[in-house]
Design an enzyme around this catalytic site. Structure first.
Site, mmCIF file in Angstrom:
data_model
loop_
_atom_site.group_PDB
_atom_site.id
_atom_site.type_symbol
_atom_site.label_atom_id
_atom_site.label_comp_id
_atom_site.label_asym_id
_atom_site.label_seq_id
_atom_site.Cartn_x
_atom_site.Cartn_y
_atom_site.Cartn_z
ATOM 1 N N GLY A 121 -29.401 -26.488 61.614
ATOM 2 C CA GLY A 121 -28.706 -27.313 60.935
ATOM 3 C C GLY A 121 -28.991 -28.582 61.556
ATOM 4 O O GLY A 121 -29.238 -29.574 61.138
ATOM 5 N N MET B 184 -29.681 -30.380 66.165
ATOM 6 C CA MET B 184 -29.828 -30.032 67.575
ATOM 7 C C MET B 184 -29.376 -31.474 68.389
ATOM 8 O O MET B 184 -29.800 -32.274 67.875
ATOM 9 C CB MET B 184 -31.347 -29.629 67.979
ATOM 10 C CG MET B 184 -31.457 -29.322 69.477
ATOM 11 S SD MET B 184 -30.564 -27.934 69.638
ATOM 12 C CE MET B 184 -30.251 -28.172 71.408
ATOM 13 N N GLU B 185 -28.745 -31.228 69.381
ATOM 14 C CA GLU B 185 -27.879 -32.247 70.153
ATOM 15 C C GLU B 185 -28.905 -32.826 70.919
ATOM 16 O O GLU B 185 -28.232 -33.309 72.147
ATOM 17 C CB GLU B 185 -26.640 -31.562 70.571
ATOM 18 C CG GLU B 185 -26.801 -30.726 71.726
ATOM 19 C CD GLU B 185 -26.751 -29.356 71.447
ATOM 20 O OE1 GLU B 185 -27.245 -28.843 70.145
ATOM 21 O OE2 GLU B 185 -26.467 -28.496 72.235
ATOM 22 N N ASN B 186 -30.096 -33.014 70.833
ATOM 23 C CA ASN B 186 -30.810 -33.691 72.108
ATOM 24 C C ASN B 186 -30.089 -35.150 72.198
ATOM 25 O O ASN B 186 -30.146 -36.148 71.525
ATOM 26 C CB ASN B 186 -32.199 -33.992 71.563
ATOM 27 C CG ASN B 186 -32.781 -32.855 70.670
ATOM 28 O OD1 ASN B 186 -32.904 -31.781 71.547
ATOM 29 N ND2 ASN B 186 -33.187 -32.830 69.509
ATOM 30 N N HIS C 59 -20.432 -32.563 64.888
ATOM 31 C CA HIS C 59 -20.665 -31.440 65.773
ATOM 32 C C HIS C 59 -21.794 -31.996 66.849
ATOM 33 O O HIS C 59 -21.270 -31.610 68.051
ATOM 34 C CB HIS C 59 -21.042 -30.181 65.130
ATOM 35 C CG HIS C 59 -21.436 -29.109 65.831
ATOM 36 N ND1 HIS C 59 -20.829 -27.806 65.864
ATOM 37 C CD2 HIS C 59 -22.603 -28.847 66.613
ATOM 38 C CE1 HIS C 59 -21.622 -26.991 66.539
ATOM 39 N NE2 HIS C 59 -22.574 -27.370 67.087
ATOM 40 N N GLU C 60 -22.697 -32.382 66.458
ATOM 41 C CA GLU C 60 -23.786 -32.838 67.331
ATOM 42 C C GLU C 60 -23.419 -34.026 68.239
ATOM 43 O O GLU C 60 -23.518 -33.966 69.400
ATOM 44 C CB GLU C 60 -25.039 -33.269 66.655
ATOM 45 C CG GLU C 60 -25.351 -32.309 65.613
ATOM 46 C CD GLU C 60 -25.821 -30.788 66.233
ATOM 47 O OE1 GLU C 60 -25.999 -30.897 67.164
ATOM 48 O OE2 GLU C 60 -25.486 -29.965 65.542
ATOM 49 N N HIS D 47 -21.462 -32.860 71.195
ATOM 50 C CA HIS D 47 -22.311 -32.232 72.159
ATOM 51 C C HIS D 47 -22.615 -33.256 73.138
ATOM 52 O O HIS D 47 -23.207 -32.868 74.523
ATOM 53 C CB HIS D 47 -23.550 -31.726 71.707
ATOM 54 C CG HIS D 47 -23.307 -30.203 71.065
ATOM 55 N ND1 HIS D 47 -22.663 -29.250 71.890
ATOM 56 C CD2 HIS D 47 -24.027 -29.485 69.930
ATOM 57 C CE1 HIS D 47 -22.892 -27.974 71.192
ATOM 58 N NE2 HIS D 47 -23.406 -28.267 70.096
ATOM 59 N N GLU E 257 -20.762 -24.568 72.323
ATOM 60 C CA GLU E 257 -21.041 -24.530 70.871
ATOM 61 C C GLU E 257 -19.510 -24.272 70.179
ATOM 62 O O GLU E 257 -19.135 -24.767 69.163
ATOM 63 C CB GLU E 257 -21.707 -23.226 70.593
ATOM 64 C CG GLU E 257 -23.236 -23.615 70.722
ATOM 65 C CD GLU E 257 -23.703 -24.682 70.069
ATOM 66 O OE1 GLU E 257 -23.199 -25.269 69.176
ATOM 67 O OE2 GLU E 257 -24.609 -25.211 70.423
ATOM 68 N N GLU F 290 -34.302 -25.165 71.824
ATOM 69 C CA GLU F 290 -33.153 -24.227 72.366
ATOM 70 C C GLU F 290 -33.243 -22.867 71.616
ATOM 71 O O GLU F 290 -33.516 -22.898 70.480
ATOM 72 C CB GLU F 290 -31.983 -25.034 71.714
ATOM 73 C CG GLU F 290 -30.706 -24.037 72.467
ATOM 74 C CD GLU F 290 -29.294 -24.520 71.939
ATOM 75 O OE1 GLU F 290 -29.366 -25.199 70.887
ATOM 76 O OE2 GLU F 290 -28.288 -24.403 72.804
#
Ligand SMILES: [Zn+2]
Length: 878
Positions: free
Chosen positions: A280, A282-284, A314-315, A318, A337, A136
């Protein structure tokens, strides 16, 4: 074949829209051969992509994105293209035929050490090689050829060949696995659901992998089973607290299923902790990647555990906001976000045992937003992002923290029920699709029954942070009028920005020297002046706290009487959220040059030891150090430094043995000690001659102390080398790099500066992202005598660094080396030598890339702000 660092290549919003008009993607098949990765001499890997697409118009040329190390062949509908003509820089041009098309690209992609694309890391503990990618906003094109924009979603099928003993993973589970004779194996993963390129991922290396599962009864009576997995480097396995991580994961999945009423769609849920990560997490979908700083190899505080839980939530948010429904282009990055930030915090607050999530949010997360929103480069939450470079810089305090703060206000404004109902409709209506602000406002309007147009104009389309202050009139000891005065200007337009607020007001009285709450209520603030009848006809409370409960987003300005009481008695305020809000307001006043730094520092020394939340405590200690270094003019700095050093030492000795507070004081002390006054404590803690009951000098603290000692010239290079060799690790590698560059010797600074600019060490080896930053950070520790000569060398190289290095590394260098530690002399802040240097550079480089100019503009503004703070101290003493 070229093996140099691939150059930054931009892509505009207009080009992306044009491409989406021409075609849609039906599927990707990506085949990567990573078998050569363990050999450091192998710089690249074979990357083959087969794309099925449908052209909506015929005969219009378009292109694939691919930052590569050589393209062997491009085949379009069975016919080879002339690569010399088709491959131009990081684009592969072709002209689709009407209807169905197949494109096949066979090429070499390059391993990276910058954290962009396919990052390769060699474990200093055991020499094992680890790979993971980070994309990203637009670095999937560093790994395989694709259409790098979020609205061309498609199912992806990944095939990865790697050493047979490696753990290889992707968004989906393995569908087929075959081992070969040469100790390699091929994994074919099941096709994904339609997703954007930037959330595809691969994980490959001898990762330690732990599994579990989570189950849920769905409304239709069926059972949803989600296989869970956790991975980290093998050498971290003994520190990997998988049970705690699984527990938070399960709490999150339960919470989000209740909240969103939309079953987790991505099959499995893996979470991988990876080295040298630029962010921090990543929301894959199906395989979230996190920084391995969350695998705690040294003692971690409650606040660090809470921070990790927050990132996990948080992730996970997402998986719905961002992965299932995705912004059409980066202008609406906030659509994922801001939501993930707000709802992630909500999940920590409501689904875990951490009870200070909103305190942390008020004190830390919002501080980030307030800082960013006062920079000249601020922007509305819904941003104007014309291209990828701008997108890359939009992962900022506005998009995350301000957006989340505004959603918290929205939640108070429309109510939780409407907010949740809007989210549920949004997922059903737009699943696997792309959206813009209008789509969100539509569901919100339906759910709340209100026209959200005016609200969204005021909050999402204007920039800047306003302020709120209560003004009193009194007669005979009673309040005759109380008014909330709202001020605000949109710095991007110069127009007034007055917003609607649902606001809390808290009142406190001093009883026996202790601040006790006497009341609190909510009210709607509409315009510039709002009457508060609740406060009229009675004596003025000792403390009136605007934004009690931290519902809204605004700078709090205390009335004079409240400020006086708080500076004297803040230590007796025991409500965590009110206390955190008050401290945040004081720091904001220092930054605005309305509270002289020494006054703030006096309050810190008097009251900070009473703070029970270690996250807030650490934040304030960090602010105190910044106040000394940057907001005190040189004539008072030494005295303030000495006072703070003495106080920290006292707090360290007085803290409860083994407590988080003790550790927070020790870390702050090590940081402050770089500038002196604490040499004997540092040396004593390192050699064991000073023992503090309950304090363990573990790896992290030890390196912090070594860095302080090195910065003071008391630790030699050979000692640092011996320390690292005694306990090699990723932490030690970075710790040593910083300590080395911090040593106060002219030739060290010279070598560190050269290393930072070239991105290589003295032997020519490329510095990884983390080692580069450590070198930069170490270089900057030192006297003006040592460092001032380098300013002249900084300005001329900026454009070249931007041009030749990846945007991630270039940002670390340009931003990191900007000389922020300056002394105000007799000149005005705007006339300071470094400010003038920045101004001259900006004038001479008005055509420089917007992203590069943004960094310089922001750093210049931060510097001017600190110099104004120094001027305010001088004025207050005059
Ligand atoms: Zn996010």
């Amino acid at each position: 074949m070229e093996n140099q660092q691939p150059r930054n290549q931009n892509l505009s919003r207009d080009e992306a829209a044009e491409r989406a008009r021409i075609l849609s993607v039906d599927s990707y098949e990506v085949d990567l051969d990573l078998t050569g990765a363990p050999d450091p001499a192998v710089t690249g890997y074979r990357s083959r992509t087969r794309i099925a697409l449908t052209a909506h118009v015929a005969g219009e040329e378009t292109f694939l994105d691919f930052i590569h190390g050589g393209v062997a062949s491009v085949v379009h509908n069975g016919k080879p293209l002339d690569t010399a003509a088709a491959v131009r820089g990081s684009r592969i041009h072709f002209t689709p035929e009407a209807g169905h098309n197949i494109l096949e690209v066979d090429a070499t992609a390059l391993y990276s050490t910058s954290g962009e694309g396919m990052h390769r890391f060699v474990d200093p503990v055991d020499g094992q090689t680890y790979l993971y990618p980070q994309y990203e906003p637009a670095d999937a094109r560093r790994v395989f050829a694709n259409f790098e924009q979020p609205d061309l979603k498609a199912p992806f099928t990944f095939t990865v060949t790697a050493p047979a003993h490696w753990h290889v993973a992707s968004n989906q589970s393995v569908a087929e696995h075959s081992e070969h004779e040469n100790d390699t194996a091929t994994s074919v993963f099941a096709p994904t659901l339609p997703i954007s390129t930037y959330i595809t991922t691969i994980l490959a290396g001898p990762y330690h992998y732990v599994t579990d599962s989570w189950q849920r009864r769905l409304e239709d009576g069926s059972t949803l089973t989600v296989p869970l997995g956790l991975s980290c480097r093998a050498s971290l396995a003994e520190n990997f607290d998988a049970d705690a991580l699984f527990s938070t994961t399960r709490q999150g999945l339960d919470f989000f299923h209740d909240l969103f009423d939309y079953p987790y769609p991505w099959g499995k849920y893996d979470q991988a902790f990876v080295p040298e990560y630029n962010l921090g997490a990543m929301e894959n979908p199906g395989l979230v990647t996190f920084t391995e700083n969350y695998v705690f190899t040294s003692r971690a505080t409650e606040s660090q555990y809470e921070g990790r839980a927050n990132t996990i939530m948080h992730e996970m948010a997402h998986m719905w906001f961002g992965d299932l429904v995705t912004m059409r282009w980066w202008d609406d990055l906030w659509l994922k976000e801001s939501f993930a930030d707000f709802i992630g915090t909500l999940a920590v607050a409501e689904a875990t045992d951490f009870d200070t999530a909103w305190v942390t949010f008020a004190n830390r997360r919002k501080a980030w937003a307030y800082v960013q929103d006062q920079l000249p480069t601020t922007h509305p939450i819904v941003a104007d992002i014309p291209d990828l470079e701008a997108a890359r810089q939009n992962f900022d305090g506005i998009t995350y923290a301000k957006g989340a703060s505004v959603l918290k206000q929205l939640d108070a404004y429309v109510g939780r029920e409407a907010f949740v109902s809007a989210a549920r409709t949004y997922f059903r209506r737009h699943e696997y699709g792309n959206t813009t602000l209008a789509d969100f406002l539509a569901v919100l309007g339906e759910a709340s029954g209100r026209d959200m147009g005016a609200w969204s104009e005021a909050w999402l389309r204007t920039a800047g942070v306003g302020s709120l202050k209560v003004e009193f009139s009194e007669h005979d000891g009673d309040v005759t009028s109380a008014v909330i005065v709202q001020e605000g200007v949109d710095p991007t337009t110069g127009s007034p920005a007055i917003r609607p607020h649902t606001l809390g007001l808290g009142t406190f009285e001093l009883r026996g020297g202790v601040l006790e709450r006497t009341g609190g209520f909510r009210l709607d603030v509409i315009g510039a002046r709002t009457e508060v009848p609740e406060l009229v006809g009675r004596p003025r409370p000792a403390v009136v706290l605007p934004n009690d409960g931290d519902l809204t987003y605004a700078k709090v300005r205390f009335d004079e009487a409240t400020l006086e009481v708080l500076l004297e008695h803040l230590g007796s305020l025991t409500e965590p959220l009110a206390r955190a809000t008050a401290w945040a307001a004081l720091w904001s006043m220092v930054r605005d040059a309305v509270l002289p730094a020494p006054v703030f520092l006096t309050a810190v020394r008097r009251h900070v030891a009473t703070i029970t939340d270690v996250g807030v405590l650490s934040t304030i200690l960090g602010q105190a150090e910044t106040a000394v270094q940057r907001y005190c003019p040189p004539n008072v700095r030494d005295a303030e430094h000495r006072e703070l050093a003495r106080a920290l030492h006292d707090f360290l000795l007085a803290a409860e043995p083994g407590s988080d507070a003790q550790l927070a004081f020790a870390r702050a002390l090590a940081e402050l000690a770089r500038a002196g006054e604490l040499d004997h404590v540092v040396a004593g803690l390192l050699d064991g001659s000073v023992a503090v009951e309950g304090l363990i000098v573990d790896e992290q603290l030890r390196w912090a102390l070594l860095q302080a000692g090195a910065a003071r010239g008391h630790i030699t290079t050979s000692t640092l080398e011996a320390e690292r060799q005694a306990n090699p690790s990723a932490v030690a590698t970075v710790g040593q790099a910083l300590a080395w560059a911090a040593r106060p010797e002219a030739q060290v600074k010279q070598a560190a500066f050269d290393a930072a600019l070239s991105g290589t060490d003295a032997e020519g080896a490329v510095l990884s992202n983390d080692v580069l930053s450590a070198t930069v950070n170490g270089f900057l520790i030192g006297s003006h005598e040592l460092l001032d000569g380098y300013y002249e060398r900084y300005w001329p190289v900026l454009a070249d660094i931007w041009e030749t290095m990846s945007i991630g590394l270039a940002t670390r260098i340009v931003q990191g080396l900007f000389p922020l530690d300056q002394d105000l002399g007799t000149e005005a802040p705007e006339q300071h030598r470094v400010v003038r240097g920045a101004d001259a550079w900006l004038t001479e480089h008005d055509q420089a890339p917007r992203a590069l100019r943004r960094i310089i503009i922001e750093q210049r503004d931060q510097l001017v702000r600190t110099l104004r703070g120094q001027a305010a101290v001088n004025t207050s003493r005059a």
